[in-house]
Enzyme design. Structure first.
Site, PDB file in Angstrom:
ATOM      1  N   ASP A  91      39.681  28.419  34.630  1.00 35.90           N
ATOM      2  CA  ASP A  91      38.509  29.232  34.397  1.00 35.90           C
ATOM      3  C   ASP A  91      37.371  28.608  35.213  1.00 35.90           C
ATOM      4  OD1 ASP A  91      36.649  31.006  32.955  1.00 35.90           O
ATOM      5  OD2 ASP A  91      36.029  29.156  31.960  1.00 35.90           O
ATOM      6  N   ASP A 138      37.717  26.794  28.632  1.00 36.40           N
ATOM      7  CA  ASP A 138      36.847  26.305  27.561  1.00 36.40           C
ATOM      8  C   ASP A 138      36.657  27.308  26.443  1.00 36.40           C
ATOM      9  OD1 ASP A 138      35.262  27.842  29.574  1.00 36.40           O
ATOM     10  OD2 ASP A 138      33.672  27.518  28.097  1.00 36.40           O
ATOM     11  N   ASP A 145      33.289  29.357  34.679  1.00 37.87           N
ATOM     12  CA  ASP A 145      32.087  29.060  33.893  1.00 37.87           C
ATOM     13  C   ASP A 145      32.436  28.305  32.618  1.00 37.87           C
ATOM     14  OD1 ASP A 145      29.928  30.269  35.424  1.00 37.87           O
ATOM     15  OD2 ASP A 145      30.896  32.193  34.983  1.00 37.87           O
TER      16      ASP A 145
END
Length: 218
Positions: A11, A167, A13
């Site tokens: 990922d 995250d 961001d």
């Protein structure tokens, strides 16, 4: 020792780039500008990882298409005003070099737009590290598996030899839906308990800890 994984998919961001606070701020300011009920910080953090339109629709399910377009445009204004201030998390740049040297193929699966991802890849100089990238305007939004399935097929690897790293619970559910393994980082948008509930192979508090684990066990 033989590797467990061939493909590492990241990922962006909140995983590689420290952008969670800026995204949250931009979402809330955009809703205030348009006159829609302003989401809480927790609500705004939850949708990070979705495609931008899907995120706004989730936060404002009763808004019409025109309102969603306006809030998306307002979000972009606030986000881009701070875009140049965003930085990579400590250890990311060095780790990507180490992963490539260890023989892993690297890709990105992100809720960013293609234009947004290309902009940060150029600004950070990281584009050359990734075999392929996939964004929310090129596939169904996370956690639909299409984004990750495309990267797996493009890289010519098997799902069980792929590790999705993120995250948010959206990243981990994406991995489940695509039949891959996952690893979670706790410093991004979603809390540790929510991440743990989806049973990633590991949960790490910083990128160097993740890097050490992948190089030793991946």
């Amino acid at each position: 020792m033989s590797k467990r994984f061939d493909l590492l998919v990241f990922d962006w961001d909140g995983t590689l780039m420290d952008s969670t606070a800026t995204i949250t701020y931009a979402i809330r300011q955009a809703f205030e500008d348009i006159g829609l009920p302003v989401p809480t910080e927790r609500e705004a953090r939850y949708v990070i990882g979705y495609g931008l339109t899907e995120a706004m629709q989730h936060l404002a399910p009763r808004a019409d298409d025109g309102q969603i377009r306006k809030v998306v445009d307002a979000y972009r204004h606030y986000y881009l005003a701070r875009d140049q201030q965003l930085v990579l998390f400590d250890g990311v740049r060095e780790a990507l070099v180490q992963f490539a040297e260890a023989g892993f193929t690297l890709c990105v699966a992100t809720g960013k737009s293609r234009a947004g991802l290309d902009r940060v890849l150029e600004a950070t100089g990281l584009g050359a590290h990734f075999l392929a990238t996939r964004t929310a305007d090129e596939a169904f939004s996370k956690p639909h598996p299409a984004m990750l399935e495309y990267l797996i097929d493009f890289a010519g690897v098997e799902p069980e030899r792929t590790l999705m790293i993120g995250d948010t619970t959206h990243d981990l559910q994406l991995a489940i839906n695509a039949g891959t393994h996952s690893a979670a980082l706790t410093y991004g948008a979603h809390d540790t308990d929510a991440l743990a509930a989806l049973q990633p192979l590991g949960i790490f508090d910083d990128f160097p800890a993740l890097t050490e684990w992948i190089l030793a066990h991946g």
